[in-house]
Scaffold this motif. Structure first.
Motif: not given
Length: 346
Positions: A6, A8, A14-15, A18-19, A22, A30, A46, A57, A82, A104
């Protein structure tokens, strides 16, 4: 081996981005205080970062009026995180017996102010069982003398600090994190946090025999973001924590006593599926053709062969009574492994 990334991209909402990685479709991983602070807008955004030369992010948190996911009456803490969850893709949640590596990057502001109570920026948390209310692993930023990052751990409810590092080593610096966990009562935990610019190791921890499974859990999952106490608001300030390049890489337990033939895994049995999976009662072999195998075996994550002869009925296997966790169902043809499938008992 399965790796999920994941990062950016600076263009996808953005949401939704992410979704899309994940979560499964139409679900949300989120957890933000947006509805309690709608005038600010989205609390995860972002932006292009000149130090990393890429989009990253930004997790925003405000001393007021942000709260815990817009929960009414919850005013002593605030959360912007998240996570993965039970309906996330199977390779993004950890089962008993699996080994998972999380990677990360993150950056605290130059003047970051942690709470004397708690400021979590990462957790490994179990779902299910009597101990799910307390994280198994936490990265906690703590006001102290000096301020520090604490690596906190528990297998039950008694959380302790097992390693620390001066928070000044993090403030204003991009750092990379590599966290590897063997999820098992006799598991392991390794951690390396490194300054990206200087390659200096800031925090290193390695435990090769450690209880890394909270009894009764269905699965474990990671969380990232900002989750902090508001008990001492005078110590806090509005913050932005930057995150980049989340990676989840699952390495399933191996069967040392089973000779897995790679070519055979691509043979005629490749279409066999298990349903439902996880299951607590019965598993059906979908698309199974007995011409493609003559033996079915089952192993737990440690490689111990399970007695299933009386549990097989045509294309079904009774798994009731087995302990929760990860198992392997092995299909063989003339003693050669045709396919290995992961089976989860819940």
């Amino acid at each position: 081996m399965s790796q999920t990334l994941l990062s950016a991209d600076g263009k996808t909402e953005t949401y939704a981005l992410i979704n899309s990685v994940l979560a499964n479709p139409n679900r949300d991983v989120v957890e933000v205080p947006d509805c309690n602070h709608s005038s600010f807008g989205k609390h995860i955004t972002q932006a292009f970062d000149s130090e990393l030369n890429k989009n990253v992010f930004l997790f925003h948190i405000h001393v007021t009026p942000d709260n815990d996911r817009c929960k009414a009456g919850v005013n002593d803490r605030q959360r912007n995180e998240i996570k993965t969850y039970g309906d996330s893709p199977e390779n993004l949640i950890a089962r008993n017996g699996e080994t998972v590596q999380y990677k990360w990057k993150f950056r605290l502001s130059d003047t970051f102010k942690p709470s004397a109570s708690f400021t979590h920026i990462h957790q490994i948390k179990s779902v299910g069982g009597p101990f799910e209310s307390i994280p198994m692993i936490s990265f906690t930023l703590r006001k102290s003398n000096p301020d520090r990052l604490e690596l906190r751990y528990t297998a039950t409810t008694d959380q302790t600090t097992i390693a620390t590092a001066n928070l000044d080593l993090f403030r204003g610096n991009w750092v990379s994190v590599t966290e590897t966990i063997k999820f098992s009562n006799n598991g392991s935990y390794t951690l390396e946090i490194k300054n990206i610019a200087t390659n200096q190791i800031i925090l290193n921890y390695n435990a090769t025999s450690k209880d890394m499974w909270q009894d009764g859990a269905d699965f474990s999952r990671p969380k990232w973001g900002i989750y902090r106490s508001l008990n001492n608001q005078q110590d806090l300030q509005d913050e932005i924590v930057k995150f980049a390049d989340f990676s989840i890489e699952e390495n399933p337990a191996t069967l040392s006593i089973v000779d897995i033939n790679i070519d055979a895994l691509k043979a005629k049995a490749e279409n066999i599926l298990l349903y439902p999976n996880p299951s607590s009662k019965e598993v059906e072999f979908k698309n199974a053709n007995s011409d493609n195998y003559d033996t079915i075996e089952m192993y737990d994550y440690s490689g111990r062969k399970m007695p299933i002869e009386k549990r097989l009925n045509d294309d079904k296997l009774d798994v009731s009574g087995f302990a929760k966790g990860l198992y392997f169902i092995v299909f063989k043809k003339d003693t050669v492994t045709a396919k290995v499938l992961k089976c989860y008992v819940k």
